[in-house]
Design a protein around this motif. Structure first.
Motif, PDB file in Angstrom:
ATOM      1  N   ARG A   1      65.067  55.833 -43.171  1.00 37.86           N
ATOM      2  CA  ARG A   1      64.860  54.399 -42.811  1.00 37.86           C
ATOM      3  C   ARG A   1      65.726  53.478 -43.745  1.00 37.86           C
ATOM      4  O   ARG A   1      66.222  52.675 -43.482  1.00 37.86           O
ATOM      5  CB  ARG A   1      63.277  53.873 -42.731  1.00 37.86           C
ATOM      6  CG  ARG A   1      63.245  52.580 -42.120  1.00 37.86           C
ATOM      7  CD  ARG A   1      61.768  52.357 -42.030  1.00 37.86           C
ATOM      8  NE  ARG A   1      60.725  53.279 -41.358  1.00 37.86           N
ATOM      9  CZ  ARG A   1      59.611  53.808 -42.042  1.00 37.86           C
ATOM     10  NH1 ARG A   1      59.266  52.897 -43.012  1.00 37.86           N
ATOM     11  NH2 ARG A   1      58.993  54.440 -41.304  1.00 37.86           N
ATOM     12  N   LEU A   2      65.515  53.764 -45.154  1.00 41.33           N
ATOM     13  CA  LEU A   2      66.426  53.100 -46.006  1.00 41.33           C
ATOM     14  C   LEU A   2      67.785  53.171 -46.234  1.00 41.33           C
ATOM     15  O   LEU A   2      68.496  52.743 -47.037  1.00 41.33           O
ATOM     16  CB  LEU A   2      65.787  53.411 -47.484  1.00 41.33           C
ATOM     17  CG  LEU A   2      64.345  52.572 -47.706  1.00 41.33           C
ATOM     18  CD1 LEU A   2      63.811  52.999 -49.002  1.00 41.33           C
ATOM     19  CD2 LEU A   2      64.327  51.025 -47.694  1.00 41.33           C
ATOM     20  N   GLY A   3      68.222  54.412 -45.519  1.00 38.94           N
ATOM     21  CA  GLY A   3      69.659  54.985 -45.538  1.00 38.94           C
ATOM     22  C   GLY A   3      70.025  55.419 -46.840  1.00 38.94           C
ATOM     23  O   GLY A   3      71.250  55.453 -47.136  1.00 38.94           O
ATOM     24  N   LEU A   4      69.056  56.282 -47.360  1.00 37.27           N
ATOM     25  CA  LEU A   4      69.358  57.208 -48.766  1.00 37.27           C
ATOM     26  C   LEU A   4      69.668  58.634 -48.365  1.00 37.27           C
ATOM     27  O   LEU A   4      69.175  59.077 -47.236  1.00 37.27           O
ATOM     28  CB  LEU A   4      68.247  56.956 -49.503  1.00 37.27           C
ATOM     29  CG  LEU A   4      67.905  55.438 -50.030  1.00 37.27           C
ATOM     30  CD1 LEU A   4      66.120  55.736 -51.026  1.00 37.27           C
ATOM     31  CD2 LEU A   4      68.822  54.835 -50.987  1.00 37.27           C
ATOM     32  N   SER A   5      70.487  59.053 -49.048  1.00 35.83           N
ATOM     33  CA  SER A   5      70.752  60.391 -48.981  1.00 35.83           C
ATOM     34  C   SER A   5      69.668  61.119 -50.075  1.00 35.83           C
ATOM     35  O   SER A   5      68.967  60.500 -51.032  1.00 35.83           O
ATOM     36  CB  SER A   5      72.107  61.048 -49.406  1.00 35.83           C
ATOM     37  OG  SER A   5      72.342  60.563 -50.732  1.00 35.83           O
ATOM     38  N   GLN A   6      69.577  62.685 -49.857  1.00 30.74           N
ATOM     39  CA  GLN A   6      68.782  63.220 -50.627  1.00 30.74           C
ATOM     40  C   GLN A   6      69.099  63.015 -52.174  1.00 30.74           C
ATOM     41  O   GLN A   6      68.368  62.855 -53.168  1.00 30.74           O
ATOM     42  CB  GLN A   6      68.452  64.942 -50.312  1.00 30.74           C
ATOM     43  CG  GLN A   6      67.726  64.755 -49.183  1.00 30.74           C
ATOM     44  CD  GLN A   6      67.581  66.152 -48.649  1.00 30.74           C
ATOM     45  OE1 GLN A   6      68.352  67.092 -48.994  1.00 30.74           O
ATOM     46  NE2 GLN A   6      66.589  66.571 -47.957  1.00 30.74           N
TER      47      GLN A   6
END
Length: 80
Positions: free
Chosen positions: A23-28
């Motif tokens: 949802r925040l557009g973060l990758s691992q």
């Protein structure tokens, strides 16, 4: 040491962590970097295992994950 499981998983927060991270557009990798800033050292592979329910998650990790992912810790602990 005995490793406990619940419904075939080692944690109940993994799917919620994945949902909030996406949802925040973060990758691992980006999540791992933000965790390291907070003094929680988890690598990308560890986050992958966490999200799949293959890794136990400690209480302090839940607290920091919730802060970084901008969610309530209780939400992470709810089952799908």
């Amino acid at each position: 040491m005995k490793i406990y499981g619940y419904n075939g998983k080692r944690n109940i927060v993994g799917s919620r962590v994945r949902e909030a991270r996406r949802r925040l557009g973060l990758s691992q990798e980006e999540l791992a970097a933000r965790l390291q800033v907070e003094a929680v050292t988890l690598e990308q592979k560890t986050i992958s295992r966490l999200e799949q329910g293959q890794r136990i998650v400690t209480d302090y990790e839940v607290k920091v994950l919730a802060r970084i992912l901008r969610v309530d810790p209780n939400w992470l602990l709810e089952e799908d």
